[in-house]
Design an enzyme around this catalytic site. Structure first.
Site, PDB file in Angstrom:
ATOM      1  N   ASP A 130     -14.170  17.856   7.171  1.00  0.00           N
ATOM      2  CA  ASP A 130     -14.905  17.910   5.901  1.00  0.00           C
ATOM      3  C   ASP A 130     -16.002  18.973   5.881  1.00  0.00           C
ATOM      4  O   ASP A 130     -16.515  19.311   4.820  1.00  0.00           O
ATOM      5  CB  ASP A 130     -15.445  16.522   5.498  1.00  0.00           C
ATOM      6  CG  ASP A 130     -16.345  15.894   6.535  1.00  0.00           C
ATOM      7  OD1 ASP A 130     -16.578  16.520   7.590  1.00  0.00           O
ATOM      8  OD2 ASP A 130     -16.811  14.755   6.298  1.00  0.00           O
ATOM      9  N   ARG A 131     -16.350  19.508   7.051  1.00  0.00           N
ATOM     10  CA  ARG A 131     -17.386  20.554   7.059  1.00  0.00           C
ATOM     11  C   ARG A 131     -16.776  21.943   7.153  1.00  0.00           C
ATOM     12  O   ARG A 131     -15.625  22.094   7.565  1.00  0.00           O
ATOM     13  CB  ARG A 131     -18.316  20.370   8.267  1.00  0.00           C
ATOM     14  CG  ARG A 131     -19.092  19.090   8.235  1.00  0.00           C
ATOM     15  CD  ARG A 131     -20.111  19.067   9.350  1.00  0.00           C
ATOM     16  NE  ARG A 131     -20.868  17.825   9.286  1.00  0.00           N
ATOM     17  CZ  ARG A 131     -22.080  17.652   9.772  1.00  0.00           C
ATOM     18  NH1 ARG A 131     -22.675  18.653  10.408  1.00  0.00           N
ATOM     19  NH2 ARG A 131     -22.694  16.505   9.657  1.00  0.00           N
TER      20      ARG A 131
ATOM     21  N   SER B  92     -16.793  12.416  13.015  1.00  0.00           N
ATOM     22  CA  SER B  92     -17.021  13.725  12.425  1.00  0.00           C
ATOM     23  C   SER B  92     -17.338  14.807  13.438  1.00  0.00           C
ATOM     24  O   SER B  92     -16.545  15.096  14.304  1.00  0.00           O
ATOM     25  CB  SER B  92     -18.120  13.601  11.370  1.00  0.00           C
ATOM     26  OG  SER B  92     -18.210  14.776  10.653  1.00  0.00           O
ATOM     27  N   HIS B  93     -18.538  15.359  13.342  1.00  0.00           N
ATOM     28  CA  HIS B  93     -18.918  16.513  14.168  1.00  0.00           C
ATOM     29  C   HIS B  93     -19.386  16.092  15.567  1.00  0.00           C
ATOM     30  O   HIS B  93     -19.736  16.946  16.365  1.00  0.00           O
ATOM     31  CB  HIS B  93     -20.029  17.280  13.468  1.00  0.00           C
ATOM     32  CG  HIS B  93     -21.211  16.418  13.164  1.00  0.00           C
ATOM     33  ND1 HIS B  93     -21.168  15.428  12.216  1.00  0.00           N
ATOM     34  CD2 HIS B  93     -22.433  16.356  13.715  1.00  0.00           C
ATOM     35  CE1 HIS B  93     -22.326  14.804  12.188  1.00  0.00           C
ATOM     36  NE2 HIS B  93     -23.116  15.341  13.087  1.00  0.00           N
TER      37      HIS B  93
ATOM     38  N   ASP C  88     -13.480  16.065  11.678  1.00  0.00           N
ATOM     39  CA  ASP C  88     -12.651  15.381  10.685  1.00  0.00           C
ATOM     40  C   ASP C  88     -12.322  16.254   9.476  1.00  0.00           C
ATOM     41  O   ASP C  88     -11.750  15.761   8.496  1.00  0.00           O
ATOM     42  CB  ASP C  88     -13.314  14.078  10.231  1.00  0.00           C
ATOM     43  CG  ASP C  88     -14.646  14.300   9.538  1.00  0.00           C
ATOM     44  OD1 ASP C  88     -15.337  15.266   9.899  1.00  0.00           O
ATOM     45  OD2 ASP C  88     -15.004  13.521   8.643  1.00  0.00           O
TER      46      ASP C  88
ATOM     47  N   ASP D  71     -15.049  20.984  11.170  1.00  0.00           N
ATOM     48  CA  ASP D  71     -15.535  20.012  12.145  1.00  0.00           C
ATOM     49  C   ASP D  71     -14.448  19.015  12.562  1.00  0.00           C
ATOM     50  O   ASP D  71     -13.279  19.159  12.193  1.00  0.00           O
ATOM     51  CB  ASP D  71     -16.783  19.284  11.615  1.00  0.00           C
ATOM     52  CG  ASP D  71     -16.455  18.307  10.499  1.00  0.00           C
ATOM     53  OD1 ASP D  71     -15.457  18.542   9.786  1.00  0.00           O
ATOM     54  OD2 ASP D  71     -17.180  17.311  10.324  1.00  0.00           O
TER      55      ASP D  71
ATOM     56  N   LYS E  68     -16.631  15.866   1.066  1.00  0.00           N
ATOM     57  CA  LYS E  68     -16.736  17.298   1.270  1.00  0.00           C
ATOM     58  C   LYS E  68     -15.444  17.766   1.926  1.00  0.00           C
ATOM     59  O   LYS E  68     -14.728  16.959   2.510  1.00  0.00           O
ATOM     60  CB  LYS E  68     -17.959  17.650   2.094  1.00  0.00           C
ATOM     61  CG  LYS E  68     -18.130  16.937   3.426  1.00  0.00           C
ATOM     62  CD  LYS E  68     -19.525  17.210   3.953  1.00  0.00           C
ATOM     63  CE  LYS E  68     -19.741  16.654   5.350  1.00  0.00           C
ATOM     64  NZ  LYS E  68     -20.054  15.211   5.356  1.00  0.00           N
TER      65      LYS E  68
HETATM   66  C1  VG1 Z   1     -25.434  14.363   8.688  1.00  0.00           C
HETATM   67  C2  VG1 Z   1     -25.772  15.421   7.674  1.00  0.00           C
HETATM   68  C3  VG1 Z   1     -25.391  14.949   6.278  1.00  0.00           C
HETATM   69  C4  VG1 Z   1     -23.898  14.584   6.267  1.00  0.00           C
HETATM   70  C5  VG1 Z   1     -23.618  13.571   7.334  1.00  0.00           C
HETATM   71  C6  VG1 Z   1     -22.156  13.231   7.452  1.00  0.00           C
HETATM   72  O1  VG1 Z   1     -26.174  13.192   8.415  1.00  0.00           O
HETATM   73  O2  VG1 Z   1     -27.134  15.755   7.735  1.00  0.00           O
HETATM   74  O3  VG1 Z   1     -25.691  15.961   5.362  1.00  0.00           O
HETATM   75  O4  VG1 Z   1     -23.536  14.072   5.015  1.00  0.00           O
HETATM   76  O5  VG1 Z   1     -24.048  14.063   8.608  1.00  0.00           O
HETATM   77  O6  VG1 Z   1     -21.373  14.369   7.700  1.00  0.00           O
HETATM   78  P1  VG1 Z   1     -27.512  12.807   9.204  1.00  0.00           P
HETATM   79  O7  VG1 Z   1     -27.900  11.464   8.705  1.00  0.00           O
HETATM   80  O8  VG1 Z   1     -27.180  12.865  10.663  1.00  0.00           O
HETATM   81  O9  VG1 Z   1     -28.502  13.878   8.875  1.00  0.00           O
HETATM   82  V1  VG1 Z   1     -20.011  14.273   8.674  1.00  0.00           V
HETATM   83  O10 VG1 Z   1     -19.186  15.738   8.589  1.00  0.00           O
HETATM   84  O11 VG1 Z   1     -20.755  13.791  10.070  1.00  0.00           O
HETATM   85  O12 VG1 Z   1     -19.171  12.990   8.049  1.00  0.00           O
HETATM   86 CO    CO Z   2     -17.318  15.630   9.179  1.00  0.00          CO
END
Ligand code: VG1
Ligand code: CO
Length: 541
Positions: free
Chosen positions: A281-282, A113-114, A279, A277, A376
Site C-alpha cells: 500500500d505504500r 505492512s512495512h 503489503d 512496502d 492506499k
Molecule cells: C504509520 C504511518 C501512517 C500509516 C500507518 C499504516 O502509522 O505514520 O501514516 O497510515 O503507519 O501504514 P503510525 O501510527 O506508526 O505513525 V501501513 O503501510 O503500516 O499499513
Molecule cells: Co503498508
C-alpha cells in the site's frame, strides 16, 4: 470433521492500533492468541453468520498458518463463503478491491505492512469493512472490548484447505474460493491509466526500476510493468515475496530502500525509480538524482491527475492526514476543490471517499490512493506518476521544478526516534500537552508561536470525534512541527516529529538545511533529549 467450541480467557493488550493489531510473530503464534482476536473481530462486526469474507495477506512468516485458522474459524462461525488469494497472498489494495468488486461483507488482511517479517519479527491482522476500507474506530473499539471478555471461540476441526490452486471447495458448510491475487487488480489499473501511452514512453527508452523489497508487490509489478507495459525483464527487482522478505526491511523510504536510492542518485540512473512496502500500500517515487517526498508526490498527483483517463473529469476533493504537508492544500485552492485534514491512518479517509467528497487521499508516510479502492495503493501511485510523465512528456525533476515554481515548496521532513521506553515517551507527551496553554505567543528562536494544540478530529460525515491525534505547534508565517507516538510499532514507543516550512523563492535546498531552525525550535519546545536522552533521529524521511 466437527465444529469445536474452545474455552479460552481474555489476553491482555489486543488493542488495534493505527492499522490493526500488530505484535511480534511469536506472540501471535502463542496459545489462543490469534484465535481470540479473530473471534473478537467476528463478534465486533456482529458475527459472520451467512456472510462472505475475503482473506489474504502479504506472505510474511505465519501468513499461511493464520489463513488456515481464519478459514476454519469463519466456517465454525457460520460464514457462507470465504474468498482467499492463491497461496493466501493478497496485497492490501488488491484485498480492498476484491472486497468491493465481489460485493462481500468485508475481509481479513494479514500484514504488519512495512515492519520486517519472520518468526522473530512482526505479524499483524486487521479487518476491512464491506466498503473495502479499514474498520473505523467505533468497530475496532468494539473488537477490543470483546478481547477483554472473550471466554470461547469456534473453530472447525479439519485438515488444511489447499490454497495453492484456484477453484472452489467446501470447508464444513462454507464455500472456499481461491482466486488469482493479481488478475482483478491488474484489470482495475487498466481502467484508470493510459497503458498504451506509458508503454510507448518505455519503448522510447525510459528505463524503470521497481524495488518490490521481496514483499507482496513483486507479482503485481511484474505483471504490470514487465508483462503489460513491456519494460525489460529485471526492471522489477526483489520481485519474489519471501516469508522474511529476504531480511529486507520492506519500508519504501530512503533509509530502507537504499539500494534503489543508490542507483537513482548515481550516474546513468533510470528515468523512474519506485519501491513499495510489505503489503503493497505504500510507495516511494524517485527520479534521477531527485527524491520526491510523499507530501510533494500527493500535491503533484493532485495537480496532474486529470492527465490519467480515470481522472480526466477532475477531482471532487482531496484529503491528507494532519501531519502531511500543506503542499496539496495549495493545489486544492488553485483548483477550487475542497481539502480535508484527517488523523493519521487510512481508516479516516473512508467516510470522505464513500460520501463522494474526495477522490484523492494521501499521507506523509509514503501513502497515496484514490477512490478506486479504500486503502492506499503503492502500485497505483507509481502508475499515476508514469501516466503523468507519459502524458506531459516531463521527467520527474522537471515535474518537481515546475510544481514548486507554481505553488512554492513546502520543505518537509519526518524524524523518527525509535524504541524509546514507553514510560519516557508517555512522560514527554504528557509534559508537552501540559505546556500547550502557555506556548501561545511565545518566542522560540526566530519564531513566534501562533497556535499550539492537541489535534482532535470531527468526522464531517458521521459526526464521530477522535481526540489526542497529535500535538501541533504552528508558528506565525506557517512553519510548524507536529509530534505524535506511532500506533504501528511492536516494541517500546516510536516518537514521530514532523517538520514543515513553506518557501516560495528557493527550491533547491536540502530539506534538513531548510528546516534547521524549525528542528531546533521543536527540540527546544519538546525537550526530546531531556526526556529520552536522544539527540538524533533513527530514521529521517
Ligand atoms: C504509520 C504511518 C501512517 C500509516 C500507518 C499504516 O502509522 O505514520 O501514516 O497510515 O503507519 O501504514 P503510525 O501510527 O506508526 O505513525 V501501513 O503501510 O503500516 O499499513
Ligand atoms: Co503498508
Amino acid at each position: 470433521m466437527s465444529k469445536l467450541t474452545i474455552t479460552t480467557a481474555p489476553i491482555e493488550g489486543q488493542k488495534p492500533g493505527t492499522s490493526g493489531l500488530r505484535k511480534k510473530t511469536r506472540i501471535f503464534m502463542g496459545p489462543h492468541y490469534l484465535e481470540n482476536f479473530v473471534q473478537a473481530m467476528f463478534d465486533g462486526i456482529g458475527g459472520v453468520a451467512g456472510k462472505t469474507l475475503v482473506v489474504g495477506g502479504d506472505g510474511r512468516y505465519f501468513n499461511d498458518r493464520a489463513t488456515q485458522v481464519i478459514l476454519r474459524m469463519a466456517a465454525a462461525n457460520g460464514a457462507a463463503k470465504v474468498i482467499a488469494g492463491q497461496n493466501a497472498l493478497l496485497s492490501t489494495p488488491a484485498a480492498s478491491h476484491l472486497i468491493r468488486s465481489m460485493k462481500t461483507d468485508g475481509g481479513v488482511i494479514l500484514s504488519a505492512s512495512h515492519n520486517p517479517g519472520g518468526i522473530d519479527e512482526d505479524f499483524g491482522i486487521k479487518f476491512n469493512m464491506s466498503n473495502g476500507g479499514p474498520a473505523p474506530e467505533s468497530v475496532t473499539n468494539a473488537m477490543f472490548a470483546r478481547t477483554k471478555e472473550i471466554m470461547a471461540y469456534h473453530i472447525w476441526e479439519a485438515t488444511d484447505v489447499d490454497l495453492s490452486t484456484s477453484g472452489t471447495s467446501t470447508l464444513g458448510e462454507m464455500l472456499v474460493e481461491i482466486v488469482d491475487p493479481v488478475a482483478a487488480y491488474v484489470d482495475l489499473m487498466q481502467t484508470l491509466f493510459d497503458f498504451p501511452a506509458i508503454k510507448a514512453m518505455i519503448q522510447g527508452g525510459a528505463r524503470i526500476r521497481f524495488d518490490a523489497m521481496n514483499a507482496i508487490t513483486g507479482p503485481y509489478a511484474k505483471a504490470i510493468i514487465e508483462d503489460l507495459l513491456g519494460a525489460p525483464t529485471g526492471s522489477v527487482v526483489h520481485g519474489t515475496p519471501l516469508p522474511d522478505f529476504g531480511g529486507m526491511h520492506p519500508d519504501p523510504n530512503p533509509t530502507w530502500a537504499h539500494e534503489l536510492m543508490a542507483e537513482m542518485m548515481g550516474a546513468n540512473a533510470p528515468a523512474f525509480g519506485a519501491a513499495s512496502d510489505g503489503d503493497g500500500d505504500r510507495n516511494m517515487v524517485v527520479g534521477p538524482s531527485c527524491y520526491v517526498s510523499p507530501s510533494d508526490s500527493l500535491a503533484v498527483i493532485a495537480a496532474n491527475a486529470h492527465l490519467a483517463p480515470g481522472y480526466a473529469q477532475g477531482l471532487k476533493g482531496v484529503a491528507r492526514s494532519m501531519p502531511t504537508s500543506a503542499a496539496v492544500d495549495r493545489v486544492a485552492e488553485a483548483l477550487g476543490i475542497a481539502c480535508y485534514e484527517t488523523p493519521t491512518g487510512w481508516k479516516f479517509f473512508g467516510n470522505l471517499l464513500d460520501d463522494g467528497r474526495v477522490t484523492l487521499c494521501g499521507e506523509e508516510s509514503f501513502g497515496t490512493g484514490s477512490d478506486h479502492v479504500r486503502e492506499k495503493d503503492g502500485v497505483w501511485a507509481i502508475l499515476m506518476w508514469l501516466n503523468i510523465m507519459a502524458a506531459s512528456g516531463k521527467s520527474v525533476p522537471d515535474l518537481m521544478q515546475a510544481h514548486w515554481a507554481k505553488f512554492g515548496r513546502n520543505y518537509y521532513s519526518r524524524h523518527d526516534f525509535e524504541a524509546i521506553e514507553s514510560a519516557k515517551a508517555d512522560a514527554l507527551m504528557a509534559a508537552l500537552r501540559g505546556s500547550l496553554d502557555t506556548l501561545a505567543a511565545q518566542q522560540i528562536g526566530p519564531f513566534t508561536v501562533a497556535t499550539a494544540d492537541d489535534y482532535s478530529y470531527l468526522d464531517p460525515v458521521d459526526g464521530s470525534t477522535s481526540a489526542q491525534q497529535g500535538v501541533r505547534v504552528v508558528f506565525e508565517g506557517g512553519a510548524r512541527f507536529v509530534v505524535r507516538l506511532s500506533g504501528t510499532g511492536t516494541s517500546g514507543a516510536t516518537l514521530r516529529l514532523y517538520l514543515e516550512k513553506l518557501d516560495t523563492a528557493n527550491f533547491d535546498q536540502d530539506p534538513q538545511t531548510a528546516l534547521a531552525d524549525v528542528i531546533a525550535a521543536a527540540h527546544e519546545v519538546i525537550g526530546i533529549e531531556t526526556f529520552t536522552g536522544r539527540t538524533t533521529p533513527d530514521v529521517v524521511t
